[in-house]
Design an enzyme around this catalytic site. Structure first.
Site, short mmCIF file in Angstrom:
data_model
loop_
_atom_site.label_atom_id
_atom_site.label_comp_id
_atom_site.label_asym_id
_atom_site.label_seq_id
_atom_site.Cartn_x
_atom_site.Cartn_y
_atom_site.Cartn_z
N LEU A 170 11.07 -27.38 -6.77
CA LEU A 170 9.44 -27.79 -8.38
C LEU A 170 8.12 -27.77 -7.17
O LEU A 170 8.38 -28.40 -6.27
CB LEU A 170 9.54 -28.73 -8.97
CG LEU A 170 11.39 -28.42 -9.53
CD1 LEU A 170 11.41 -29.65 -11.10
CD2 LEU A 170 11.48 -27.15 -10.28
N GLY A 180 3.17 -25.12 -10.02
CA GLY A 180 3.00 -24.00 -11.00
C GLY A 180 3.92 -24.61 -12.06
O GLY A 180 4.01 -24.66 -12.18
N HIS A 181 5.40 -25.00 -11.92
CA HIS A 181 6.47 -25.28 -12.39
C HIS A 181 5.83 -26.61 -12.76
O HIS A 181 5.77 -26.45 -14.61
CB HIS A 181 8.07 -26.09 -11.78
CG HIS A 181 8.08 -24.85 -10.88
ND1 HIS A 181 8.28 -25.09 -9.40
CD2 HIS A 181 9.44 -23.64 -11.24
CE1 HIS A 181 9.06 -24.18 -9.41
NE2 HIS A 181 9.76 -23.89 -9.91
N LYS A 189 2.52 -15.44 -11.98
CA LYS A 189 3.14 -14.52 -10.13
C LYS A 189 3.97 -13.88 -10.09
O LYS A 189 3.91 -12.91 -9.88
CB LYS A 189 3.75 -16.24 -9.52
CG LYS A 189 3.66 -15.53 -8.06
CD LYS A 189 4.23 -16.23 -7.41
CE LYS A 189 5.36 -16.91 -6.84
NZ LYS A 189 6.67 -16.27 -7.22
N GLN A 195 8.92 -10.10 -13.78
CA GLN A 195 9.16 -10.69 -14.62
C GLN A 195 8.72 -11.78 -15.61
O GLN A 195 10.06 -10.95 -16.99
CB GLN A 195 9.88 -12.03 -13.85
CG GLN A 195 10.40 -13.40 -14.38
CD GLN A 195 11.03 -14.36 -13.34
OE1 GLN A 195 12.07 -14.34 -12.94
NE2 GLN A 195 10.95 -15.17 -13.48
N SER A 235 4.63 -20.90 -4.76
CA SER A 235 6.34 -20.85 -4.81
C SER A 235 6.88 -21.43 -3.99
O SER A 235 6.94 -21.97 -2.94
CB SER A 235 6.03 -19.19 -4.25
OG SER A 235 7.19 -18.75 -3.65
N SER A 236 8.12 -21.53 -5.02
CA SER A 236 8.94 -22.79 -3.80
C SER A 236 9.42 -21.65 -2.50
O SER A 236 10.23 -22.43 -1.41
CB SER A 236 10.59 -22.85 -4.59
OG SER A 236 10.30 -22.46 -5.91
N ARG A 237 9.16 -20.14 -2.34
CA ARG A 237 9.45 -20.30 -0.87
C ARG A 237 8.69 -20.14 0.53
O ARG A 237 8.70 -20.43 1.29
CB ARG A 237 9.71 -18.21 -1.50
CG ARG A 237 11.05 -17.76 -1.25
CD ARG A 237 10.52 -16.43 -1.51
NE ARG A 237 11.76 -15.99 -2.70
CZ ARG A 237 12.93 -15.31 -2.66
NH1 ARG A 237 13.14 -15.88 -1.29
NH2 ARG A 237 13.84 -14.49 -3.37
O1 PAF Z 1 11.26 -18.02 -11.46
C1 PAF Z 1 13.10 -18.30 -11.30
O2 PAF Z 1 12.61 -18.98 -10.80
C2 PAF Z 1 14.16 -17.45 -12.11
O3 PAF Z 1 14.02 -15.78 -11.93
C3 PAF Z 1 14.39 -17.80 -13.06
C4 PAF Z 1 13.70 -17.28 -14.32
C5 PAF Z 1 14.42 -19.31 -13.45
C6 PAF Z 1 16.06 -16.63 -13.49
O4 PAF Z 1 16.65 -17.71 -12.56
#
Ligand code: PAF
Length: 281
Positions: free
Chosen positions: A39, A42-43, A155, A159, A190-192
């Site tokens: 996390l 952003g989260h 971002k 999706q 971003s987590s990445r």
């Molecule tokens: O954006 C993400 O982290 C993932 O695609 C999600 C929405 C949690 C679905 O696994």
């Protein structure tokens, strides 16, 4: 009384479907923030919005295998459960749902999820079956949790776009879009990003500024968008050694390439030091 209050205020960690059923039963205004953990701010911003708009907030932490088209990417995806739980506790989240793969994928879902031809663009073109996996897991979550609102970040605009279309057609749940959170160098959180070092992230900051400028130039002169994109692709590849998957403008209403009359975004996916990054401006 004091202890009862503490217990009531405690975040509930849910691992089993029976506990999940108990938690969601009778909830009329449940906000849901689906995450794959690791996390970041952003989260946190999604969670804060959910807490403002909803009576209770549930966060899921689940690295969903079906949305990875590459086994190594799934294996190397950053994971930091203990740290995440501390963050969620601090934010006073009501429920954290941490399912296992076998638990959440139990039961056959007869309705096969597939994208149509027009939807197979941007990330859907380069990450085969990625969004089918995202829609599959969100469909399972919504069936189990019945949230009032799902909160998603800008971002990952494609999706959000696909999830909103799919979920809102099928359920009464609404999908809410929340602004991208950036660091002081304009890098989208971003987590990445945790797979990159500080110097790398500074380069990503410079790339991001160039792309914001590009969006500004295209906005002023849409006829020249192809030439401008071609020039910047060359510059970024030579200067930063990035591998660009796509760099395209699409309108925000239906993601078609018609940039006239409608607001549009510039979308990018690229590899920098073998880490895949996406953003939009
Ligand atoms: O954006 C993400 O982290 C993932 O695609 C999600 C929405 C949690 C679905 O696994």
């Amino acid at each position: 009384m004091f202890y009862l209050l503490i217990i009531l205020l405690q975040m509930k960690l849910i691992k089993h479907i029976t506990d999940l059923n108990k938690a969601v039963n009778g909830q009329k205004k449940l906000g849901f923030v689906p995450t794959m953990g690791s996390l970041h701010k952003g989260h946190e911003s999604l969670i804060k919005i959910s807490k403002k708009k909803c009576e209770k907030t549930m966060v899921s932490i689940f690295v969903n295998p079906t949305q990875f088209n590459n086994k190594n990417d799934y294996k190397n995806y950053p994971r930091s459960l203990n740290k995440d739980l501390k963050v969620l506790k601090k934010l006073k989240v009501d429920y954290v749902y941490i399912p296992t793969v076998t638990q959440i994928y139990r039961g056959v879902d007869k309705s096969k999820i597939s994208l149509n031809k027009l939807e197979k663009i941007l990330c859907a073109k380069f990450r085969k079956s990625h969004f089918e996996g995202v829609l599959n897991i969100l469909n399972r979550f919504v069936k189990l949790i019945s949230p009032k609102i799902i909160f998603m970040g800008e971002k990952d605009y494609q999706q959000f776009f696909l999830v909103k279309k799919y979920i809102e057609k099928k359920y009464r749940t609404k999908v809410y879009l929340s602004k991208t959170i950036r660091n002081s160098n304009m890098v989208a959180l971003s987590s990445r990003n945790s797979l990159l070092n500080q110097a790398n992230l500074e380069s990503v900051g410079l790339i991001t500024r160039k792309l914001f400028d590009l969006k500004y130039s295209i906005n002023k002169n849409k006829n020249k968008s192809n030439i401008l994109i071609k020039e910047i692709k060359k510059e970024l590849t030579q200067k930063f050694d990035v591998k660009i998957e796509y760099l395209e403008c699409r309108n925000t209403d239906n993601l078609s390439t018609n940039l006239y009359k409608r607001p549009f975004k510039l979308f990018i996916a690229y590899y920098f030091k073998n880490v895949r990054l996406i953003d939009n401006y």
